[in-house]
Design an enzyme around this catalytic site. Structure first.
Site, PDB file in Angstrom:
ATOM      1  N   GLY A 104      21.523  50.688  33.866  1.00 32.58           N
ATOM      2  CA  GLY A 104      20.531  51.881  33.424  1.00 32.58           C
ATOM      3  C   GLY A 104      20.230  52.775  34.488  1.00 32.58           C
ATOM      4  N   LYS A 139      24.772  42.030  32.403  1.00 32.83           N
ATOM      5  CA  LYS A 139      24.948  40.569  31.443  1.00 32.83           C
ATOM      6  C   LYS A 139      25.811  41.170  30.444  1.00 32.83           C
ATOM      7  CE  LYS A 139      20.563  40.789  29.244  1.00 32.83           C
ATOM      8  NZ  LYS A 139      19.132  40.069  29.152  1.00 32.83           N
ATOM      9  N   TYR A 155      19.236  54.802  25.178  1.00 26.35           N
ATOM     10  CA  TYR A 155      18.397  55.261  23.803  1.00 26.35           C
ATOM     11  C   TYR A 155      17.352  56.065  23.929  1.00 26.35           C
ATOM     12  CZ  TYR A 155      21.262  51.427  21.678  1.00 26.35           C
ATOM     13  OH  TYR A 155      22.105  50.765  21.001  1.00 26.35           O
ATOM     14  N   ALA A 156      17.022  56.549  25.275  1.00 32.81           N
ATOM     15  CA  ALA A 156      15.892  57.324  25.612  1.00 32.81           C
ATOM     16  C   ALA A 156      15.868  58.769  24.658  1.00 32.81           C
ATOM     17  CB  ALA A 156      15.713  57.517  27.063  1.00 32.81           C
ATOM     18  N   GLY A 192      13.109  61.387  24.049  1.00 25.56           N
ATOM     19  CA  GLY A 192      12.450  62.618  24.239  1.00 25.56           C
ATOM     20  C   GLY A 192      12.986  63.407  25.527  1.00 25.56           C
ATOM     21  N   GLY A 193      13.068  62.741  26.734  1.00 25.07           N
ATOM     22  CA  GLY A 193      13.449  63.756  28.168  1.00 25.07           C
ATOM     23  C   GLY A 193      13.068  63.121  29.366  1.00 25.07           C
ATOM     24  N   GLU A 227       5.115  66.473  25.075  1.00 21.06           N
ATOM     25  CA  GLU A 227       4.841  65.320  24.430  1.00 21.06           C
ATOM     26  C   GLU A 227       3.585  64.725  24.769  1.00 21.06           C
ATOM     27  OE1 GLU A 227       8.491  62.221  24.441  1.00 21.06           O
ATOM     28  OE2 GLU A 227       8.786  63.598  26.095  1.00 21.06           O
ATOM     29  N   ASP A 244      14.292  39.499  31.820  1.00 20.29           N
ATOM     30  CA  ASP A 244      14.880  38.879  32.707  1.00 20.29           C
ATOM     31  C   ASP A 244      14.631  39.074  34.014  1.00 20.29           C
ATOM     32  OD1 ASP A 244      16.469  38.683  30.363  1.00 20.29           O
ATOM     33  OD2 ASP A 244      18.321  39.205  31.100  1.00 20.29           O
ATOM     34  N   HIS A 255       5.138  51.934  21.230  1.00 21.82           N
ATOM     35  CA  HIS A 255       5.493  53.515  20.811  1.00 21.82           C
ATOM     36  C   HIS A 255       4.641  54.030  19.310  1.00 21.82           C
ATOM     37  CE1 HIS A 255       7.330  57.497  20.040  1.00 21.82           C
ATOM     38  NE2 HIS A 255       7.961  57.663  21.175  1.00 21.82           N
ATOM     39  N   ARG A 257      -0.402  58.104  24.436  1.00 20.77           N
ATOM     40  CA  ARG A 257       0.227  56.999  23.330  1.00 20.77           C
ATOM     41  C   ARG A 257      -0.525  55.909  22.965  1.00 20.77           C
ATOM     42  NH1 ARG A 257       6.185  56.177  25.329  1.00 20.77           N
ATOM     43  NH2 ARG A 257       6.749  58.202  24.664  1.00 20.77           N
ATOM     44  N   HIS A 276       7.559  49.081  23.092  1.00 20.12           N
ATOM     45  CA  HIS A 276       8.524  50.068  23.641  1.00 20.12           C
ATOM     46  C   HIS A 276       8.607  50.028  25.191  1.00 20.12           C
ATOM     47  CE1 HIS A 276      10.479  54.142  23.772  1.00 20.12           C
ATOM     48  NE2 HIS A 276       9.586  54.609  24.504  1.00 20.12           N
ATOM     49  N   GLU A 307      12.171  50.138  34.612  1.00 24.36           N
ATOM     50  CA  GLU A 307      11.072  49.485  33.924  1.00 24.36           C
ATOM     51  C   GLU A 307      10.588  48.064  34.383  1.00 24.36           C
ATOM     52  OE1 GLU A 307      11.904  49.581  29.694  1.00 24.36           O
ATOM     53  OE2 GLU A 307       9.936  48.395  29.229  1.00 24.36           O
ATOM     54  N   ARG A 350       1.641  54.122  30.408  1.00 20.17           N
ATOM     55  CA  ARG A 350       2.724  55.343  30.746  1.00 20.17           C
ATOM     56  C   ARG A 350       2.416  56.380  29.893  1.00 20.17           C
ATOM     57  NH1 ARG A 350       7.931  56.507  29.475  1.00 20.17           N
ATOM     58  NH2 ARG A 350       7.760  55.060  27.650  1.00 20.17           N
TER      59      ARG A 350
HETATM   60  C1  SIN Z   1       9.683  59.572  22.974  1.00 19.59           C
HETATM   61  O1  SIN Z   1      10.759  60.213  23.039  1.00 19.59           O
HETATM   62  O2  SIN Z   1       9.110  59.478  22.149  1.00 19.59           O
HETATM   63  C2  SIN Z   1      10.124  58.400  24.007  1.00 19.59           C
HETATM   64  C3  SIN Z   1       9.867  59.012  25.527  1.00 19.59           C
HETATM   65  C4  SIN Z   1       9.203  57.787  26.223  1.00 19.59           C
HETATM   66  O3  SIN Z   1       9.390  56.688  26.045  1.00 19.59           O
HETATM   67  O4  SIN Z   1       8.870  58.181  27.386  1.00 19.59           O
END
Ligand code: SIN
Length: 526
Positions: A19, A41, A53-54, A56-57, A123, A214, A235, A285, A344, A368, A379
């Site tokens: 990643g 793996k 999969y992210a 938002g940005g 956000e 892991d 989330h 959040r 999340h 992460e 976060r």
């Molecule tokens: C999201 O797009 O809501 C997730 C962004 C994040 O987890 O920072």
């Protein structure tokens, strides 16, 4: 029970994970002239990473705007519930624009406004619009695409499962790996853990299948320190799907949907966050997830709703969300989207400095899996790709420097060892019941009893190492959550609803003789 290593190789730097943190580290180490091997793996390539999969940005302070590093730092610290490390936050935020510009230089294409500058969205917890994005809500996929492209010059190997980080008395000597040829050793003085998160501690999560803790487990087994693992971020808006289809990885509905004006309501149409926080649906959040959880407990409903019907051009701005909703039989343009909080992000992880250095010489962590002090107890949205880019690149450069300083190392031949393992379904059920959005002493004690029933089994393949990692990581989460007798950030204790100023410090945990030890407790209460 086990077979000894059947193959051996050498590298200067081994990076585990593909990643954002892993590939940023690998690129930097390669640029510094190291012989780098990148292990994943997964045989499925980059679609297996959380980065992919992210949605938002990336939160970043752009030059020549009304934003500032000080404002971004202040928002990050406010979200972090008193546990952020200001110096770490400042260091990472201040390096953000350089890191993002470097990624753009590597080919990442971010969405632009009509004036040709990068478009900015907002956000939860951000005091202004500072989130750059790509493909509408497909930022992670674009970041991953660009990094994968840049990584074509690197030695990236899928289907390689790391069973153990090898060390001698005081520094890393390599990794024990299972691949299609059996179990082997890569001798290396520097190892970078960039394995991502731990969402599969729970029945349902926004994380891809490989997020099984892991890296946290590999670090603990090697003798490194972890911290802040009670702070698992839920989330607020994971797509709800009832019945047996509700488990495993579930689609995320990005916070940017709320940033563009969507409202959170219950089945009766009442606002979820009104009167809860001045920022309403764009509160940090932990606040929004807590408000949803409270409403669900009060009403007994299975989900709440995100009403995005008022957003013009929804399908163009949020193509990923639109596709996920339609796949689930919901038209977000015409119907409120059913959502629940979902596991999340791990705010804690392996303790590192802002260059990814752990307390074991030669072991680095980024993304992460690491805990720099950037996120504290909660976060701030879209700070994770930022941290992965910045700390990943620094960790790779440091790993290369360390490899030059140490020179050739030799791991002692090692067998795969046995570890405590709890069947995954039992573990996920116990974690989902007792260590979710709201916790209490009785539930955490019940969880610890379940975890104590784990039996030692061999760790020789991907399923073994994931289940052993989940078992150890859950044990650490349970220990840290039990000890934190207060509510702070994304750790909520029903019997201690407020934050205790005497507990405003991080817990640190290590593994001693196979036992999780809380080295620094959460507080200093007398
Ligand atoms: C999201 O797009 O809501 C997730 C962004 C994040 O987890 O920072």
């Amino acid at each position: 029970m086990t077979t000894g290593p059947t193959w051996q190789q050498r590298a200067d730097v081994v990076v585990i994970g593909t990643g954002v943190g892993g590939l940023a580290a690998a690129r930097a180490a390669h640029r510094a002239g190291s012989d780098v091997v990148v292990l994943s793996k997964s045989a499925a390539g980059s679609a297996a990473t959380a980065t992919h999969y992210a949605q938002g940005g990336i939160a970043v302070v752009l030059p020549d705007t009304d934003d500032s590093v000080a404002a971004h730092v202040a928002d990050t610290m406010a979200a972090g519930g008193g546990l952020c490390d200001r110096d770490a936050v400042t260091s990472i935020v201040a390096d953000g624009y350089r890191a993002v510009a470097d990624l753009a230089g590597a080919g990442a294409v971010f969405d632009q406004g009509s004036d040709g500058t990068w478009a900015l969205t907002r956000e939860g917890g951000h005091s202004r619009r500072r989130i750059i994005h790509a493909g509408g809500d497909a930022t992670g996929a674009e970041v991953q695409r660009a990094l994968d492209h840049a990584a074509t010059v690197l030695d990236v190997r899928g289907g390689h499962v790391v069973l153990q980080v090898l060390r001698d008395t005081d520094h890393v000597t390599g990794v024990l790996v299972a691949n299609g040829d059996g179990i082997g050793v890569i001798h290396a003085p520097s190892v970078v853990l960039a394995t991502g998160g731990l969402g599969h501690l729970y029945r349902a999560t926004t994380n891809p299948g490989g997020a099984t803790g892991d890296g946290v487990a590999l670090a603990l087994w090697a003798g490194a320190t972890v911290s802040d693992l009670e702070f698992i971020q839920f989330h607020p808006t994971m797509l709800f799907s009832g019945g047996s289809a509700g488990g495993g990885r579930r689609p995320l509905i990005t916070e940017a949907v709320r940033g563009e004006g969507a409202r959170l309501i219950d089945a009766r149409g009442a606002s979820i966050t009104e009167g809860v926080h001045p920022m309403g649906d764009l509160a940090p959040r932990d606040v929004v997830a807590g408000a949803i959880d409270a409403r669900l407990r009060q009403t007994g409903d299975p989900c709440v709703y995100l009403d995005a019907r008022g957003i013009d051009g929804f399908e163009e701005r949020f193509p990923t969300v639109t596709a996920a909703c339609r796949h689930a039989g919901i038209d977000p343009v015409r119907q409120p989207i059913p959502v629940v909080p979902g596991a999340h992000y791990s705010c804690g992880g392996i303790v590192t400095d802002v260059a990814g250095r752990t307390d074991l010489a030669g072991l680095f962590a980024a993304g992460e899996v690491g805990r720099t002090g950037m996120h504290g107890a909660n976060r701030l949205a879209s700070n994770s790709l930022l941290e992965g880019l910045v700390v990943g690149a620094r960790a790779g450069a440091e790993a290369a420097t360390h490899a030059i300083a140490v020179g050739r190392v030799q791991s002692r031949a090692s067998d795969a060892v046995g570890r405590p393992i709890l069947p995954r379904r039992i573990l996920q059920d116990a974690m989902s019941r007792d260590a979710s959005v709201v916790r209490d002493a009785a539930g955490l004690a019940r969880l610890q009893d379940v975890l104590a029933s784990a039996e030692v089994g061999p760790v020789a393949d991907r399923a073994d190492v994931e289940d052993a990692a989940l078992t150890l990581t859950a044990t650490v989460v349970a220990a840290a959550a039990s000890a934190r007798t207060e509510s702070r950030g994304c750790h909520h204790r029903s019997e201690y609803p407020g934050a205790d100023p005497a507990r405003a410090r991080s817990s640190t945990l290590v593994l001693r003789d196979g036992v999780v030890v809380l080295e620094t407790p959460a507080g200093v209460a007398s």
